[in-house]
Write an enzyme that holds these catalytic residues in place. Sequence first.
Site, PDB file in Angstrom:
ATOM      1  N   PHE A 163       0.675  -1.461  -0.239  1.00 24.87           N
ATOM      2  CA  PHE A 163       0.195   0.080  -0.093  1.00 24.87           C
ATOM      3  C   PHE A 163       0.359   1.422  -0.016  1.00 24.87           C
ATOM      4  O   PHE A 163       1.803   1.036   1.146  1.00 24.87           O
ATOM      5  CB  PHE A 163      -1.083   0.258   1.413  1.00 24.87           C
ATOM      6  CG  PHE A 163      -2.019   1.204   1.516  1.00 24.87           C
ATOM      7  CD1 PHE A 163      -3.060   1.462   0.037  1.00 24.87           C
ATOM      8  CD2 PHE A 163      -1.846   2.142   1.639  1.00 24.87           C
ATOM      9  CE1 PHE A 163      -3.802   2.776   0.236  1.00 24.87           C
ATOM     10  CE2 PHE A 163      -2.666   3.876   1.531  1.00 24.87           C
ATOM     11  CZ  PHE A 163      -4.017   3.238   1.281  1.00 24.87           C
ATOM     12  N   ASP A 200       9.228   2.866   2.343  1.00 25.95           N
ATOM     13  CA  ASP A 200       7.950   3.679   2.378  1.00 25.95           C
ATOM     14  C   ASP A 200       7.983   3.541   3.779  1.00 25.95           C
ATOM     15  O   ASP A 200       6.981   2.879   4.418  1.00 25.95           O
ATOM     16  CB  ASP A 200       6.659   3.154   1.301  1.00 25.95           C
ATOM     17  CG  ASP A 200       5.434   4.253   2.110  1.00 25.95           C
ATOM     18  OD1 ASP A 200       5.660   4.650   3.214  1.00 25.95           O
ATOM     19  OD2 ASP A 200       4.808   3.728   0.953  1.00 25.95           O
ATOM     20  N   LYS A 205       2.322  11.091   7.055  1.00 21.49           N
ATOM     21  CA  LYS A 205       1.555  11.018   8.134  1.00 21.49           C
ATOM     22  C   LYS A 205       1.790  11.383   9.419  1.00 21.49           C
ATOM     23  O   LYS A 205       1.463  13.415   9.923  1.00 21.49           O
ATOM     24  CB  LYS A 205       1.196   9.813   8.456  1.00 21.49           C
ATOM     25  CG  LYS A 205       0.492   8.745   7.180  1.00 21.49           C
ATOM     26  CD  LYS A 205       0.307   7.653   7.502  1.00 21.49           C
ATOM     27  CE  LYS A 205      -1.367   6.988   6.920  1.00 21.49           C
ATOM     28  NZ  LYS A 205      -0.918   5.850   5.820  1.00 21.49           N
TER      29      LYS A 205
END
Length: 397
Positions: A141, A226, A255
């Site tokens: 993802f 990531d 985030k």
Amino acid sequence: MYSSAQIIEKTTRYGAHNYAPKPVVIANAEGTVVTDPEGLRYYDMLSAYSAHNFGHRHPEIVAAAKAQLDSCTLTSRAFHSENLGEFCESLAKLTGKDMVLPMNTGAEAVETALKTARLWGARVKGVENGKQEIITCENNFHGRTISIISFSTDPLAKDGYGPYCSGFKTVPYGDAQALREAITPNTVAFLAEPIQGEAGIIMPPEGWLSEVREICTQNNILFLADEVQTGFARTGDMFACWHENVVPDIYIMGKALGGGVMPLSAIAANEDILGLFTPGSHGSTFGGNPLACACGIKALEILQRDDYPRLAREKGEYFMAELKKIDNPEIKEIRGRGLLIGVEFHGSAYEYVKACIHEGVLCKETHDNTIRFAPPITVSYEELADALARIKKAFDR
Ligand SMILES: *Cc1c(COP(=O)(O)O)cnc(C)c1O
């Protein structure tokens, strides 16, 4: 003030249904505790998918944002602004890299890393432009843009959005040999999450990250890590790659970087890679804006000053040990690192999530069978103990 029912009704009536939120409205939030419009209290054990490492409305980050609101919020990159340099310096020093390129969302940071790798491939490695290949992992993802979903293996994320971008290959996650075999002279990068978050807190075999590092170096390809969800102490080290002392060529971050107040993402790399960008070759109107950077600077300061990696490690060990004491044959596995913990059930976790929420613990299933617990790193032991008692009750049903 509107009731929860009114708010949910309006959102469902006028908002696109690209999410299926749990029927809880968060109206007020502080630290780990959130309350709905009727005053019901919950522990936030999802933390906006790890964007709330600092807890809701960390007072110092809110103060930094408020101060910035009184001077300047947005300039675009057509002009200089006060905080960008300091933010880049702080993140460069934390990652040990030369340079930083700021964006807003995680997906944009991933896009930026992909563009950087392709540019590096063409300009430095000598791959003919248009032939660059990037290797990715099954069940990845990395965000929701067209190029990113082009290499998704989740039909729900992908179906109906063709034509897809070419130049991507997929190998099984955690399989070093498959990576080796997928590399061709045109390969410019390997993109992976050090722990797969959305896939259900999937931990790669120990040693895999080090092997990845070695394979990438040997084959002159960039390792793009990531760390959007795993970064900034979530897993008990500053970055999840650091558990194996692995340094990626490009850190992808987002985030928690904005302190839970502003969207803020970035990539960090050395000058031989990030130095390839020239004016006009990439950018974002809001990227690096002074308000987001003010939050980022403060967040990075707190993270290091208060030793968040240690806090996440210690609280995570306690939380995990207590979760493992829960005796329910429906639980298949409890796994994770630091405060990123997955509880996998043999069947659907849906009813257990519902029960947790009923007991006052906000969480969500990912891929049906797994509940992700990722409380703010600021969570207190008292809150954890109380939340655990509620989770036990929910799981006992
Ligand atoms: C959330 C996430 C993204 C995308 O971030 P957005 O801000 O939602 O675009 C990318 N990679 C990983 C690993 C994530 O968890």
